[in-house]
Write an enzyme that holds these catalytic residues in place. Structure first.
Site, PDB file in Angstrom:
ATOM      1  N   ASP A 125      -3.301 -20.937  41.190  1.00 46.63           N
ATOM      2  CA  ASP A 125      -2.194 -21.727  40.657  1.00 46.63           C
ATOM      3  C   ASP A 125      -2.083 -21.519  39.158  1.00 46.63           C
ATOM      4  OD1 ASP A 125      -0.059 -23.531  41.022  1.00 46.63           O
ATOM      5  OD2 ASP A 125      -1.274 -25.165  40.227  1.00 46.63           O
ATOM      6  N   HIS A 132       7.114 -28.015  31.079  1.00 45.79           N
ATOM      7  CA  HIS A 132       6.060 -28.817  31.692  1.00 45.79           C
ATOM      8  C   HIS A 132       4.820 -28.848  30.803  1.00 45.79           C
ATOM      9  CE1 HIS A 132       3.408 -30.556  34.711  1.00 45.79           C
ATOM     10  NE2 HIS A 132       2.587 -29.523  34.593  1.00 45.79           N
ATOM     11  N   GLU A 197       3.843 -31.372  42.362  1.00 43.24           N
ATOM     12  CA  GLU A 197       4.255 -30.367  41.392  1.00 43.24           C
ATOM     13  C   GLU A 197       5.234 -29.432  42.085  1.00 43.24           C
ATOM     14  OE1 GLU A 197       0.688 -30.137  38.125  1.00 43.24           O
ATOM     15  OE2 GLU A 197       0.757 -28.556  39.650  1.00 43.24           O
ATOM     16  N   GLU A 199       6.930 -26.188  42.569  1.00 39.02           N
ATOM     17  CA  GLU A 199       6.584 -24.812  42.224  1.00 39.02           C
ATOM     18  C   GLU A 199       7.218 -23.830  43.209  1.00 39.02           C
ATOM     19  OE1 GLU A 199       2.519 -23.921  41.295  1.00 39.02           O
ATOM     20  OE2 GLU A 199       1.986 -26.033  40.961  1.00 39.02           O
ATOM     21  N   ASP A 231       2.201 -28.382  44.875  1.00 36.41           N
ATOM     22  CA  ASP A 231       0.775 -28.506  44.593  1.00 36.41           C
ATOM     23  C   ASP A 231       0.482 -29.987  44.337  1.00 36.41           C
ATOM     24  OD1 ASP A 231      -1.802 -27.505  44.190  1.00 36.41           O
ATOM     25  OD2 ASP A 231      -1.543 -27.495  42.032  1.00 36.41           O
ATOM     26  N   ARG A 235      -3.760 -37.267  39.656  1.00 35.93           N
ATOM     27  CA  ARG A 235      -3.846 -37.198  38.204  1.00 35.93           C
ATOM     28  C   ARG A 235      -5.058 -37.954  37.646  1.00 35.93           C
ATOM     29  NH1 ARG A 235      -0.826 -32.820  37.159  1.00 35.93           N
ATOM     30  NH2 ARG A 235       1.340 -33.068  37.863  1.00 35.93           N
ATOM     31  N   GLN A 238      -8.081 -35.790  38.448  1.00 37.22           N
ATOM     32  CA  GLN A 238      -7.989 -34.595  37.605  1.00 37.22           C
ATOM     33  C   GLN A 238      -8.339 -34.905  36.147  1.00 37.22           C
ATOM     34  OE1 GLN A 238      -4.057 -32.889  37.606  1.00 37.22           O
ATOM     35  NE2 GLN A 238      -4.607 -31.191  36.251  1.00 37.22           N
ATOM     36  N   LYS A 251      -7.089 -31.274  42.801  1.00 33.76           N
ATOM     37  CA  LYS A 251      -6.117 -30.305  43.309  1.00 33.76           C
ATOM     38  C   LYS A 251      -6.523 -29.705  44.654  1.00 33.76           C
ATOM     39  CE  LYS A 251      -3.345 -29.698  39.571  1.00 33.76           C
ATOM     40  NZ  LYS A 251      -1.878 -29.612  39.583  1.00 33.76           N
ATOM     41  N   THR A 255      -1.987 -28.405  49.402  1.00 36.20           N
ATOM     42  CA  THR A 255      -0.889 -27.656  48.797  1.00 36.20           C
ATOM     43  C   THR A 255       0.059 -27.284  49.922  1.00 36.20           C
ATOM     44  OG1 THR A 255      -2.290 -26.745  47.030  1.00 36.20           O
ATOM     45  CG2 THR A 255      -0.242 -25.575  47.520  1.00 36.20           C
ATOM     46  N   GLU A 362       5.672 -36.518  34.712  1.00 38.72           N
ATOM     47  CA  GLU A 362       6.689 -36.388  33.667  1.00 38.72           C
ATOM     48  C   GLU A 362       7.820 -37.394  33.866  1.00 38.72           C
ATOM     49  OE1 GLU A 362       7.374 -31.858  32.855  1.00 38.72           O
ATOM     50  OE2 GLU A 362       6.515 -32.076  34.872  1.00 38.72           O
TER      51      GLU A 362
END
Length: 418
Positions: A125, A132, A197, A199, A231, A235, A238, A251, A255, A362
């Site tokens: 990844d 971002h 996420e 992607e 993904d 948070r 992480q 993570k 996915t 975000e």
């Protein structure tokens, strides 16, 4: 480019994601049949194993379609990929002499179950969306300044191939360690700050040996196709674990990818350049081919029991700073061997406006700015029962090249043994 007409009537509508221009590759089953390779066309799936058995398509390797993955076809290389696509279009084009022979091998898409379209060899990844990266810097460090290496190198980390699942697979909220800012000790339990996420995933189709290198142009030719990729990210887990070695358990729990591989060939009309470089890249990252694609993307959230989903964000794959080919070139630059079935996540795709942000981190600014759904409910991060959906399509003249939805529902955390 305009719509290519097919004798499959449902492939000729402007709203289908699967016109003759597309022909994405997936794996399907019907009732109790074994999963096998199929090609989406309109509201149908062309049963590739049956077509091969009927002698309508021949490959250099017999039985490559009667498998629950496309890896064997990938390994045959770009020349075979091109011949296969040309033959499929020839069989399915309006006025084709093969219509009567092919038509019995169309399976209604609504009657099929879709499976993982490939065996994921490895998963890497990246962190290649500039907006971002700036947003995360502002949230986590109080400054949108990029790390010193960011404008010079496609940053990435090695993920878990075992955690990659097809759209429609439920995801359990992960357990893990986290630490509140005012706590003396970390705690263990379900993540409270579960995120997505948005992607794109690039699928490597041909290999390069350990101890060799490739150019960006060679890397581009190695990419078999693309999928939507979510993904999922915890948070809080992480944030506690990622220094000094980067993402790990936050993570590693899931996915999701879309069920259809849209080939690079289908996306060729939508190629677009990477953005102007703020710092000159080192020569090994130079290329002669535009590496991004104009693909419109959307994130939707639907709470449990709600009758519709709320659109949270709309952005475009062309917002990326680094292309998949640049990422693949850099990945192999130190001698790392790359294999057919390797999956490269682009990194979160965000644009300059809040309506284009590709993660809830975000959109809620780390939970400080709750957002309201169409149901009237508010969110900062994902709650149990929420379904998150990614959509994407490249838009042409009267047609679109789509991927199918990339969807997952969050289930409660599994109780950890006492």
């Amino acid at each position: 480019m305009t719509l290519m007409k097919s004798w499959v009537a449902s492939a000729n509508t402007a709203d289908t994601p699967f016109p003759l221009n597309n022909l994405p590759y997936g794996v399907f089953s019907v009732d109790d049949s074994e999963p096998r390779c199929g090609v989406a066309i309109g509201d149908y799936i062309l049963d590739m194993a049956a077509v091969e058995d009927a002698g309508l398509i021949e490959l250099d390797e017999d039985g490559a379609f009667d498998l629950p993955f496309w890896n064997d076809v990938m390994e045959l290389g770009p020349e075979v990929w091109a011949k296969l696509r040309a033959r499929l279009q020839d069989m399915l084009v309006e006025g084709s002499a093969d219509q009567a022979a092919v038509e019995p091998y169309l399976v209604p898409l609504a009657a099929a179950e879709l499976h993982m379209p490939l065996l994921v060899a490895e998963y890497t990844d990246f962190y290649a969306g500039k907006q971002h990266a700036q947003n995360m810097g502002a949230i986590l460090r109080g400054s949108p300044d990029l790390p010193a290496n960011w404008l010079h190198i496609p940053i990435g980390y090695n993920g878990r191939a075992s955690s990659v699942v097809v759209s429609g697979t439920d995801i359990h909220r992960p357990n893990g360690q986290s630490k509140a800012p005012d706590a003396d000790m970390p705690s263990f339990g379900p993540s409270k700050r579960l995120d997505i996420e948005l992607e794109m995933g690039a699928i490597v189709g041909t290999s390069c040996d350990h101890g060799t290198t490739i150019t960006v142009d060679q890397a581009d030719a190695m990419i078999f196709g693309y999928v939507l990729l979510n993904d999922w990210s915890a948070r809080d887990i992480q944030g506690w674990e990622y220094q000094p070695l980067g993402p790990f358990q936050g993570k590693a729990f899931g996915t999701s990818i879309s069920p259809w591989i849209v080939t690079t060939a289908a996306l060729e009309p939508f190629r677009t350049a990477t953005p102007p470089r703020e710092k000159e890249l080192l020569p090994y990252l130079n290329s002669t081919t535009d590496g991004l694609f104009d693909i419109e993307l959307e994130v939707l959230m639907q709470p449990a029991g709600a009758d519709k989903a709320t659109s949270l964000s709309k952005t475009n794959y062309s917002r990326m700073y680094y292309s998949a080919a640049e990422q693949l070139c850099h990945h192999a630059s130190g001698g790392c061997g790359m294999s057919a079935g390797d999956l490269l996540g682009s990194g979160t795709i965000s644009g300059p406006e809040k309506s284009e942000y590709g993660s809830l981190m975000e959109l809620s600014w780390a939970g400080r700015e709750p957002f309201t759904l169409d149901t009237g409910e508010t969110r900062t991060f994902i709650e149990d029962g929420d379904t998150l959906t990614l959509r994407g399509a490249a838009k042409g003249d009267g047609y679109q090249v789509g991927f199918g939805a990339c969807e997952g529902t969050i289930l409660p955390a599994i109780k950890f043994p006492a």
